[in-house]
Design a protein around this motif. Structure first.
Motif, short mmCIF file in Angstrom:
data_model
loop_
_atom_site.label_atom_id
_atom_site.label_comp_id
_atom_site.label_asym_id
_atom_site.label_seq_id
_atom_site.Cartn_x
_atom_site.Cartn_y
_atom_site.Cartn_z
N SER A 282 93.29 -13.73 74.79
CA SER A 282 92.19 -14.41 74.57
C SER A 282 92.16 -16.01 74.98
O SER A 282 92.95 -16.54 74.13
CB SER A 282 91.48 -14.30 73.34
OG SER A 282 90.88 -13.27 73.00
N THR A 302 88.62 -19.92 68.14
CA THR A 302 87.13 -19.44 68.60
C THR A 302 87.23 -19.22 70.08
O THR A 302 88.02 -20.18 70.82
CB THR A 302 86.18 -20.22 68.23
OG1 THR A 302 84.71 -19.80 69.00
CG2 THR A 302 86.16 -21.77 68.70
N LEU A 384 89.85 -10.66 59.94
CA LEU A 384 91.24 -10.15 59.47
C LEU A 384 92.37 -11.28 59.51
O LEU A 384 92.07 -12.43 60.23
CB LEU A 384 91.71 -9.32 60.71
CG LEU A 384 90.72 -7.82 60.75
CD1 LEU A 384 91.28 -6.96 61.86
CD2 LEU A 384 90.60 -7.11 59.40
N TYR A 387 94.67 -11.97 62.71
CA TYR A 387 94.28 -12.55 64.00
C TYR A 387 93.96 -13.69 64.05
O TYR A 387 93.34 -14.34 63.03
CB TYR A 387 93.30 -11.63 64.62
CG TYR A 387 93.03 -11.64 65.82
CD1 TYR A 387 93.94 -11.58 67.13
CD2 TYR A 387 91.54 -12.36 66.41
CE1 TYR A 387 93.69 -11.81 68.09
CE2 TYR A 387 91.50 -12.52 67.80
CZ TYR A 387 92.51 -12.37 68.57
OH TYR A 387 92.03 -12.70 69.91
N ARG A 469 96.68 -10.50 70.77
CA ARG A 469 96.23 -9.37 69.75
C ARG A 469 97.87 -8.94 69.37
O ARG A 469 98.20 -8.46 68.27
CB ARG A 469 95.60 -8.28 70.15
CG ARG A 469 94.72 -7.74 69.15
CD ARG A 469 93.61 -7.19 69.67
NE ARG A 469 92.43 -8.21 69.88
CZ ARG A 469 91.68 -8.54 69.28
NH1 ARG A 469 91.94 -7.99 67.76
NH2 ARG A 469 90.54 -9.16 69.46
C1 ANZ Z 1 82.87 -18.54 67.28
C2 ANZ Z 1 82.10 -17.34 68.28
C3 ANZ Z 1 80.81 -17.61 68.71
C4 ANZ Z 1 82.87 -16.30 68.50
C5 ANZ Z 1 80.32 -16.53 69.24
C6 ANZ Z 1 82.41 -15.30 69.43
C7 ANZ Z 1 81.27 -15.48 69.75
P1 ANZ Z 1 88.67 -12.07 70.82
O1 ANZ Z 1 88.02 -12.13 71.95
O2 ANZ Z 1 88.81 -10.81 70.15
O3 ANZ Z 1 89.84 -12.92 70.86
N1 ANZ Z 1 87.50 -14.18 65.54
C8 ANZ Z 1 88.63 -15.21 65.47
N2 ANZ Z 1 89.44 -14.80 64.58
C9 ANZ Z 1 89.09 -13.49 64.20
C10 ANZ Z 1 89.53 -12.72 62.87
N3 ANZ Z 1 90.77 -13.14 62.25
N4 ANZ Z 1 88.97 -11.70 62.37
C11 ANZ Z 1 87.57 -11.63 63.05
N5 ANZ Z 1 86.98 -12.27 64.05
C12 ANZ Z 1 87.80 -13.08 64.69
O4 ANZ Z 1 87.67 -12.80 69.68
C13 ANZ Z 1 87.78 -13.97 69.35
C14 ANZ Z 1 86.40 -14.21 68.63
O5 ANZ Z 1 86.29 -13.32 67.26
C15 ANZ Z 1 86.44 -15.66 67.70
O6 ANZ Z 1 85.29 -16.49 68.56
C16 ANZ Z 1 85.94 -15.53 66.58
O7 ANZ Z 1 84.48 -15.62 66.71
C17 ANZ Z 1 86.22 -14.22 66.17
F1 ANZ Z 1 79.24 -16.55 70.03
O8 ANZ Z 1 83.99 -17.99 67.23
B1 ANZ Z 1 84.17 -16.59 67.84
#
Ligand code: ANZ
Length: 971
Positions: A282, A302, A384, A387, A469
Motif C-alpha cells: 500500500s 494513511t 490492528l 499493521y 501486509r
Molecule cells: C485515513 C483514511 C481515509 C484511510 C480514507 C482510508 C480511507 P490499506 O489499503 O489496507 O493499506 N489503517 C491503517 N493502519 C491500520 C491498522 N493498523 N488497522 C486498521 N486500519 C488501518 O489500508 C490503509 C488504510 O487503513 C489507512 O488509510 C488507514 O485508514 C487504515 F478515506 O487513513 B486510512
C-alpha cells in the motif's frame, strides 16, 4: 490373450528396474526439462485416489518431454518432518522416525504401483540428517546475513560489523527493526552482548520478542497460515495470542523482489493475485499528530493523506504502547474494561465482524497538524497493532469503518471529497474533488494525495511511505520432530555451530511432550550442549525443509554444499511445477524467498525457482448414504416385540417416493419376523421426513452403479454401525441402491477410494487414464467409479486390435488411407492437447481413435505400433510390453520418439453437408469435397432423411455452397 494388466505391469516394472530406465544423468548434451510435483507428507493413512492426480499429470508430461528429446528430471521425495508423526509418537511412544519410515515404505509401494517415471536415486527426505544438515547450513547463512537495501541484496554480517566499527549505523540503508542510531565510537564501546543484540536486529534469521499464535493443545507456536478461523489447521485446536521470544526469518526484506518477480511467472493469475494480496503493498504516508499538552506524538499510516482535513478523531489499536500513557484518569475504568474485552478477540474476529462497532475514549486529544483543532483520541478493535503503525487518523466522511464509528459515538463528520461527478464510486475508489481542505481545495484525489505528502514532508510532519501486509515469518516450533537449530548460547549470546558440527542431529528422548517446566521437548535431552554451552531447544517449522528441496534433487549426493553448482548450472530452475492450491501463500512464498537468498549468496544462478505452475483440482469423494427409520412396535419375533431399524434402497424411499408397505412387510417377514401392525407402528406412508436418519455408509460395500454388492454383509455392517438389528428393504427387483453425495474425500466420511484397490481390479494404466479422464486437471471433480468401466473397456478394445483369442492378429503391409487419417489426426490432437495440459481430451481422442480403427477393422502393425508409442505416456506398462514383446523393438518405449503427424493425412476429402430444409437443418449428407452442384443435388434429393421432409412438396430452389451448406427451398 485377453488384456491382463497384472502380467503387463510385472513385465514393464521388471524391465524398468533392471535397466534403470528412469535414472537421469546430469551430464548430457540434451536440453533439460525439470518437472516437479509437490512432495507429499507421508501420512499414516496412505494415498487415496485424490493424491496421485497431479503426479499422473506431471508423469504424462515428463514422459512426453522425454519422448520429445529432452533430458527430463522428474524426482520424488518426502516432506517428512511434521506434527502428525509427533502426535502419534506422544500417543504411542513410537519414535516419529519409525512411524515416518513405515509410512514412507507404504507410500513408495503405492507410488510404484502406478508406474511413475521417478528417478528414485534422487529421492530426498527432509528428516534425513544428510538432508537437514544443509537446511541447518542455510539457516546459518541467513543468520550470518543482513539485507543492504541500496545493493538490494543480502550481505555478510561481517561486512556490517566493519561498517559499524568504522561508521556506526547512521545513514545505513538496511532492512532492520533497529531504531537506535550510534556512531563508530559508541559501537566500539558497547559490550559483546550489546553488540550481539543490535546485530540480531539486522540478521535475516533473527530472534525477537513477538506476539505469536500459541496453540496450547499442540504445545507450539503456529505460523499465520497454519491457523484457520482461530484454530490450528491441523487438529482444529484453539489458538491464542501470546508474547514469546522466537526465531524469525526476515522475509520482509524481500517484499519488492517477491512482488516484482511474480510478473514473469507463468502461474495462474489467481495464484499470483493471492501472493500479491498476502504481500499487500500500500502506498501512502506516515504522518505525526502531536498530543495536546504532551510531548508525545501519534504516528499514523494513511493511504489517503488528501483527506487529512476530514480527520475528526484518531484511533489507536488497543495494544498500542501509548494507550496506558495517555488515558486520562476519568477514562481509566472504561478503557480498562474495553481492553479486557478485546483480549478475548482474535485478529480475524476483529477484522471480519465489520458491523460490530466498539471502542473507548482515552480522554486525550491530539492536535491537527494544519488546523490546530483538538481531535479526540479513541481506542478501537478495528485498528490492528500489527499493521502500519497501529494507529489511524479517522476520516468518517470517506472511510466506511470510521463512519460507522463516528455515527455510533456521535463524532462530527466533515465531508472533504466531492464525488458528485462519480455517482457510482465508493469511498475506496480514490476519486473526486477535494473540498473544505484549505490548500488542497479543488484538486482531484490523486493529485491531492501527492500534494498532501509534499506539504507533510516540507513541514517535517510526515513522509511518503509504502506499507506491506507481509510479516516476518515465524521460524520456531516448540516441538521435537523438526530440524534442531544449529545454535548454542554462550553467556546468553546466540552463536551458530561451525559447519564441521553439522548435522546437529535430533537427540534421543524418552517422551515427546513439553517438559514439566514448559520447555520444548528438546529440554528432555541429556547433554544437549555444545562445548558445555546449552543448545537451542526449538526446532524448525515444516516449511524449512520444503523451501529448498527442489534444488537438492539436482544432485542429492553433493557433499560440498546444499546445491551442486554444476548440476544447478544445467537444471537451473523447475520448468513445470504442479501441486495443491493450498500452498499458494505458504510454501510457494517461502521457497521463492529462500531461492532469492541463495541467489544473493551465489549458490544458485536464477532468482525464481518455479517457472510454470499449475494447481491440480481436488478429487472429491462420492459419499454413500441410506435413509433409515426405527420401528417402535408392531414387529415381533417369537411373540415378543422387537426394535428394528429399516434401511431403504434409495429408489424405494426418497424425497419423491414413499415406501411400498407390502414390499416392506415382505422383506421383514423374509428375515423371520412377524409383522403385526407395521403401518401404525412406523407410519410408513405418511411418515414425517424429519425423523428419518440419513446415515453415511462405507463405500466399500457399493458396486459402481451404487447398488450393494453383498446385501447380507451390508446388513451385518449396518447392524454394527447402528447398534440395533437393521433390515434392508431393497427395491422391487431385489436391488439395494444407495444415495450418493459429493463431499471432500475423507476417512471420516467413509468415502475414501484407495488406488491399490482400483489398480488391482482394473490395472495401473486404466487407473492413470481414468484419473485424467475425470476432467480438466485444474478443476475439482468427484471420483465417480461408474466411468472407469468405460476406460477399461477402451483398453480391452485397443488390445483386441492386436490380439484376439490368445493370438496376435497384426497384419503387415500398408495401412488404408482411412486408418492413416485416423492415426494422424489423433497424433495431432494428442500433441496439441498434451502441450496445453488437457489430458482428459487426450483420453477421449484415444477412445475415438480405437473406435474408428475397430470400425475399419484395422490390425495394421504400422498403425498400432505408432499408436502404442503415442499412448505410452498415459499407459506406460501396456505400451512398454507391446513395444518390446509385440513390436520387437529394442530399448524402452520411454525413449522412443513421440510420434509426429503428417499433414498430408489431415486433409479432409469429404464433408458432411448440413441440409437446410425450410430454414432448419433436417439432415446431414456426406459428399466428396470436389463434387459439383449437379451431382450433389441428385444424391441429396435421393437421401431418405431428406426425402422425409421433401415428400409431396415442390423443390423450388436448390442452393449449394461448396464445402459449407445445402439449402433446399420447398413450396
Ligand atoms: C485515513 C483514511 C481515509 C484511510 C480514507 C482510508 C480511507 P490499506 O489499503 O489496507 O493499506 N489503517 C491503517 N493502519 C491500520 C491498522 N493498523 N488497522 C486498521 N486500519 C488501518 O489500508 C490503509 C488504510 O487503513 C489507512 O488509510 C488507514 O485508514 C487504515 F478515506 O487513513 B486510512
Amino acid at each position: 490373450m485377453e488384456y491382463q494388466s497384472a502380467a503387463l505391469e510385472q513385465f514393464s516394472k521388471d524391465y524398468w528396474s533392471k535397466n534403470n530406465t528412469y535414472r537421469v544423468e546430469n551430464n548430457t548434451e540434451k536440453p533439460k526439462y525439470y518437472v516437479l510435483d509437490m512432495f507429499p507428507y507421508p501420512s499414516g493413512s496412505g494415498l487415496h485416489v485424490g493424491h496421485p492426480l497431479g503426479y499422473i499429470a506431471s508423469d504424462i508430461y515428463a514422459r512426453y518431454k522425454r519422448q520429445s528429446g529432452f533430458n527430463v528430471l522428474h524426482p520424488m521425495g518426502y516432506d517428512a518432518f511434521g506434527l502428525p508423526a509427533e502426535q502419534y509418537a506422544i500417543q504411542t511412544g513410537q519414535h516419529p522416525a519409525k512411524t515416518t519410515e513405515d509410512n514412507i515404505a507404504r507410500y513408495k509401494k503405492q507410488l510404484d504401483s502406478i508406474g511413475f517415471s521417478f528417478d528414485w536415486d534422487r529421492m530426498v527426505k527432509t528428516s534425513d540428517p544428510e538432508y537437514y544438515k544443509w537446511t541447518q547450513w542455510i539457516f546459518i547463512q541467513l543468520f550470518n546475513s543482513w539485507y543492504a537495501k541500496d545493493e538490494n541484496k543480502a550481505q555478510p554480517i561481517e561486512k556490517l560489523k566493519q561498517i559499524f566499527e568504522s561508521e556506526g549505523n547512521k545513514g545505513l540503508n538496511a532492512a532492520t527493526a533497529c531504531e537506535q542510531t550510534f556512531g563508530a565510537d559508541e559501537w566500539n564501546n558497547y559490550s559483546e552482548k550489546q553488540q550481539a543484540d543490535i546485530l540480531m536486529q539486522y540478521r535475516l534469521a533473527f530472534q525477537a520478542e513477538a506476539m505469536v499464535n500459541w496453540c496450547p493443545a499442540l504445545g507450539t507456536v503456529l505460523a499465520n497460515d497454519e491457523v484457520v478461523n482461530g484454530v490450528s489447521e491441523r487438529g482444529g485446536h484453539p489458538v491464542m495470542r501470546k508474547s514469546m521470544r522466537q526465531w524469525f526469518l526476515r522475509i520482509t526484506a524481500y517484499t519488492e523482489r517477491l512482488l516484482n518477480g511474480l510478473d514473469q511467472l507463468d502461474w495462474p493469475e489467481s495464484l499470483k493475485e493471492q501472493q500479491r494480496n498476502w504481500i499487500g503493498r500500500s502506498e501512502g504516508a506516515q504522518a505525526f499528530f502531536h498530543l495536546a499538552n504532551s510531548n508525545e506524538k501519534i504516528e499514523v499510516f494513511t493511504t489517503r493523506p488528501d483527506t487529512i482535513f476530514g480527520v475528526t478523531f484518531m484511533v489507536l489499536a488497543p495494544e498500542h504502547p501509548l494507550v496506558k500513557e495517555i488515558t486520562r484518569p476519568d477514562q481509566q475504568k472504561e478503557v480498562g474494561e474495553y481492553l479486557e474485552y478485546v483480549s478475548s478477540r482474535s485478529d480475524l474476529e476483529r477484522q471480519s465482524e465489520v458491523k460490530k462497532v466498539t471502542g473507548a475514549f482515552t480522554g486525550a486529544y491530539a492536535v491537527h497538524p494544519f488546523t490546530d483543532e483538538k481531535i479526540p483520541v479513541w481506542i478501537g478493535e478495528y485498528v490492528l497493532m500489527g499493521y502500519g503503525t497501529g494507529a489511524i487518523m479517522a476520516v468518517p466522511s470517506d472511510d466506511d469503518r470510521d463512519k460507522a464509528f463516528a455515527e455510533k459515538f456521535g463524532i462530527e463528520i466533515i465531508p472533504v471529497v466531492d464525488k458528485s461527478e462519480y455517482p457510482d464510486a465508493s469511498s475506496a475508489d480514490k476519486v473526486g474533488k477535494i473540498i473544505h481542505s484549505d490548500f488542497l481545495n479543488g484538486m482531484e484525489v490523486p493529485a491531492a494525495i501527492d500534494k498532501a505528502i509534499s506539504v507533510l514532508e516540507e513541514k517535517a510532519l510526515g513522509e511518503r511511505k509504502i506499507n506491506y501486509r507481509l510479516k516476518d515469518a515465524n521460524f520456531s516450533r516448540q516441538r521435537y520432530w523438526g530440524e534442531p537449530f544449529p545454535v548454542y548460547y554462550e553467556n546468553g549470546i546466540a552463536k551458530t555451530l561451525p559447519e564441521s558440527e553439522l548435522p546437529l542431529e535430533l537427540p534421543k528422548i524418552e517422551n515427546y511432550k513439553p517438559t514439566e517446566t514448559g520447555e520444548p521437548p528438546l529440554g528432555r535431552a541429556k547433554d544437549w550442549t555444545y562445548e558445555g554451552h546449552p543448545l537451542d531447544l526449538n526446532t524448525m517449522p515444516g516449511y524449512a525443509g520444503s523451501s529448498w528441496y527442489f534444488l537438492r534433487y539436482m544432485n542429492p549426493d553433493f557433499t560440498e554444499g546444499p546445491v551442486d553448482p554444476k548440476a544447478e548450472q544445467y537444471w537451473k530452475q523447475v520448468d513445470f511445477y504442479i501441486g495443491g492450491a493450498e500452498h499458494a501463500v505458504g510454501h510457494l512464498m517461502y521457497a521463492r524467498f529462500w531461492q532469492m537468498f541463495l541467489y544473493d549468496i551465489g549458490k544458485v544462478s536464477i532468482q525464481e525457482p518455479f517457472k510454470k505452475l499449475i494447481n491440480q483440482g481436488m478429487i472429491q469423494g462420492m459419499s454413500a448414504l441410506i435413509r433409515s427409520i426405527n420401528t417402535v412396535s408392531g414387529v415381533t419375533r417369537a411373540g415378543k416385540d422387537v426394535d428394528l431399524v429399516l434401511a431403504f434402497s434409495h429408489d424405494e424411499f426418497n424425497e419423491n417416493k414413499k415406501p411400498d408397505i407390502d414390499n416392506v412387510k415382505k422383506w421383514i417377514e423374509s428375515k423371520g419376523y412377524e409383522v403385526v401392525n407395521l403401518s401404525s407402528s412406523v407410519k410408513i406412508g405418511d411418515y414425517p421426513f424429519e425423523s428419518i436418519s440419513r446415515v453415511r455408509v462405507d463405500i466399500c460395500y457399493l458396486n459402481s452403479d451404487s447398488s450393494i454388492n453383498d446385501l447380507v454383509s451390508f446388513e451385518e455392517y449396518l447392524t454394527k454401525l447402528q447398534g440395533k438389528k437393521v433390515i434392508c428393504i431393497p427395491n422391487s427387483e431385489g436391488k439395494f441402491i444407495c444415495e450418493r453425495e459429493v463431499e471432500k474425500m475423507s476417512k471420516s466420511k467413509f468415502n475414501v477410494v484407495n488406488p491399490d484397490d482400483i489398480i488391482e481390479q482394473y490395472g495401473a494404466d486404466v487407473f492413470r487414464m481414468y484419473e485424467m479422464f475425470l476432467g480438466p486437471i485444474d478443476v475439482h471433480k468427484p471420483w465417480n467409479t461408474q466411468g472407469i468401466d468405460g476406460v477399461a473397456k477402451f483398453m480391452r478394445k485397443f488390445w483386441r486390435l492386436i490380439f484376439q483369442d490368445e493370438k496376435l492378429i497384426l497384419s503387415d503391409g500398408e495401412a488404408s488411407e482411412e486408418s492413416l487419417k485416423t492415426l494422424h489426426k489423433t497424433i495431432k490432437k494428442v500433441r496439441e492437447d498434451v502441450e496445453r495440459l488437457s489430458f482428459n481430451t487426450c483420453v477421449s481422442a484415444f477412445m475415438v481413435c480405437v473406435n474408428e480403427l475397430n470400425d475399419q477393422n484395422c490390425h495394421k502393425r504400422e498403425i498400432l505400433k505408432t499408436l502404442s508409442q503415442l499412448i505410452a505416456p498415459f499407459a506406460p506398462h501396456t505400451s512398454e510390453y507391446l513395444w518390446q514383446e509385440v513390436f520387437a523393438e529394442s530399448g524402452s518405449v520411454t525413449d522412443a520418439p513421440f510420434s509426429d503427424f503428417e499433414e498430408k493425412y489431415l486433409k479432409e476429402d469429404s464433408y458432411a453437408y448440413p441440409i437446410n430444409i425450410g430454414k432448419k437443418v433436417r439432415a446431414k449428407v456426406e459428399l466428396p469435397l470436389d463434387m459439383g452442384k449437379e451431382a450433389a443435388e441428385k444424391i441429396v434429393l435421393e437421401n431418405p432423411d431428406v426425402q422425409k421432409w421433401t415428400e409431396g412438396k415442390e423443390i423450388k430452389r436448390f442452393v449449394f455452397v461448396p464445402g459449407r451448406i445445402v439449402n433446399i427451398v420447398v413450396g
